[in-house]
Motif scaffolding. Structure first.
Motif, PDB file in Angstrom:
ATOM      1  N   ALA A  81       8.383  29.340 -19.883  1.00 24.24           N
ATOM      2  CA  ALA A  81       7.187  29.561 -19.263  1.00 24.24           C
ATOM      3  C   ALA A  81       7.028  31.127 -19.466  1.00 24.24           C
ATOM      4  N   PRO A  82       5.534  30.983 -20.146  1.00 22.88           N
ATOM      5  CA  PRO A  82       4.317  30.157 -20.481  1.00 22.88           C
ATOM      6  C   PRO A  82       5.055  29.035 -21.837  1.00 22.88           C
ATOM      7  N   VAL A  83       4.599  28.383 -21.751  1.00 28.52           N
ATOM      8  CA  VAL A  83       4.697  27.190 -22.939  1.00 28.52           C
ATOM      9  C   VAL A  83       4.258  27.996 -24.450  1.00 28.52           C
ATOM     10  N   GLU A  84       3.359  28.837 -23.787  1.00 21.36           N
ATOM     11  CA  GLU A  84       2.367  28.975 -25.588  1.00 21.36           C
ATOM     12  C   GLU A  84       1.977  30.121 -25.328  1.00 21.36           C
ATOM     13  N   ALA A  85       1.891  31.625 -25.704  1.00 20.14           N
ATOM     14  CA  ALA A  85       1.220  32.428 -25.665  1.00 20.14           C
ATOM     15  C   ALA A  85       0.324  33.249 -26.408  1.00 20.14           C
ATOM     16  N   GLU A  86      -0.419  33.268 -26.264  1.00 20.35           N
ATOM     17  CA  GLU A  86      -1.346  33.920 -27.436  1.00 20.35           C
ATOM     18  C   GLU A  86      -2.033  35.597 -27.539  1.00 20.35           C
ATOM     19  N   VAL A 126      10.013  45.995 -26.488  1.00 20.55           N
ATOM     20  CA  VAL A 126       9.128  46.290 -26.309  1.00 20.55           C
ATOM     21  C   VAL A 126       9.127  46.422 -28.352  1.00 20.55           C
ATOM     22  N   THR A 127       7.752  45.566 -28.938  1.00 23.32           N
ATOM     23  CA  THR A 127       7.923  46.185 -30.632  1.00 23.32           C
ATOM     24  C   THR A 127       6.156  45.197 -30.568  1.00 23.32           C
ATOM     25  N   THR A 128       5.867  45.706 -31.557  1.00 22.07           N
ATOM     26  CA  THR A 128       4.316  45.722 -32.260  1.00 22.07           C
ATOM     27  C   THR A 128       4.538  44.367 -33.237  1.00 22.07           C
ATOM     28  N   LEU A 129       3.688  43.768 -33.156  1.00 19.93           N
ATOM     29  CA  LEU A 129       3.492  42.280 -33.942  1.00 19.93           C
ATOM     30  C   LEU A 129       2.289  42.334 -34.823  1.00 19.93           C
ATOM     31  N   GLU A 134       1.952  31.858 -36.077  1.00 14.57           N
ATOM     32  CA  GLU A 134       1.981  31.058 -34.572  1.00 14.57           C
ATOM     33  C   GLU A 134       3.710  30.888 -35.459  1.00 14.57           C
ATOM     34  N   PHE A 135       4.125  31.696 -34.030  1.00 18.06           N
ATOM     35  CA  PHE A 135       5.788  31.876 -33.744  1.00 18.06           C
ATOM     36  C   PHE A 135       6.567  31.233 -33.027  1.00 18.06           C
ATOM     37  N   LEU A 136       8.021  30.223 -33.309  1.00 18.28           N
ATOM     38  CA  LEU A 136       8.390  29.653 -32.631  1.00 18.28           C
ATOM     39  C   LEU A 136       9.474  30.027 -31.667  1.00 18.28           C
ATOM     40  N   ILE A 154       4.568  31.499 -29.383  1.00 15.41           N
ATOM     41  CA  ILE A 154       3.244  32.949 -29.821  1.00 15.41           C
ATOM     42  C   ILE A 154       2.955  32.545 -30.665  1.00 15.41           C
ATOM     43  N   LYS A 155       1.573  33.045 -30.460  1.00 13.75           N
ATOM     44  CA  LYS A 155       0.571  32.671 -31.394  1.00 13.75           C
ATOM     45  C   LYS A 155      -0.533  34.465 -31.490  1.00 13.75           C
TER      46      LYS A 155
END
Length: 160
Positions: A81-86, A126-129, A134-136, A154-155
């Protein structure tokens, strides 16, 4: 006691290799501050759903911190949880995660994000994306018969 010339070479080589190894480890540990995670933050894993911030998992924008967003993740039997994050690309994100039951993994495929989630402990990263897509998110610690179904997404989206 007499040591053969080759024995002296091997003893010198072995001692030198040990000294080099200890110097490299010392530089990494003290100068570059590479140390194992400290398990300082703990939580009652039986009450995870009632304790902030885990009572509301998901992405939240924050202010006044070194990061812009906090992604709160709760793992439980074959479910994240959550299933998806944008998340906006280029954002500095702190991932805060824990589990309610058994040991789970939290690996974001295609990145260097990889944490072990243990009951009673809070894992943070902590990271910078910087790359859109889309990342599984996979569980990389065997957690039971439904382990293969445990995933999230993670989108990373660009500014539009």
């Amino acid at each position: 006691m007499h040591l053969h010339r080759y024995e002296k070479w091997w003893l010198t080589f072995g001692t030198g290799a040990l000294v080099v190894f200890l110097v490299v480890i010392g530089i990494g540990a003290f100068h570059q501050e590479h140390q194992p995670p400290s398990s300082v933050k703990t939580i009652n894993y039986e009450q995870v759903d009632k304790i902030a911030p885990f009572n509301e998992p998901g992405l939240k924008k924050v202010a006044g911190k070194e990061w812009e967003y906090e992604l709160v993740v709760v793992a439980s039997a074959f479910y994240y949880a959550p299933v998806e994050a944008e998340i906006p690309v280029g954002s500095r994100v702190k991932i805060i995660a824990t589990t309610k039951d058994v040991v789970h993994g939290f690996e974001v495929a295609g990145t260097n994000i990889n944490m072990m989630l243990e009951p009673g402990y809070i894992s943070e990263y902590v990271t910078t994306l910087n790359k859109t897509g889309e990342f599984l998110v996979l569980c990389n610690e065997y957690c039971g018969t439904g382990h293969h179904t445990m995933k999230s997404m993670i989108k990373l989206v660009g500014d539009e």
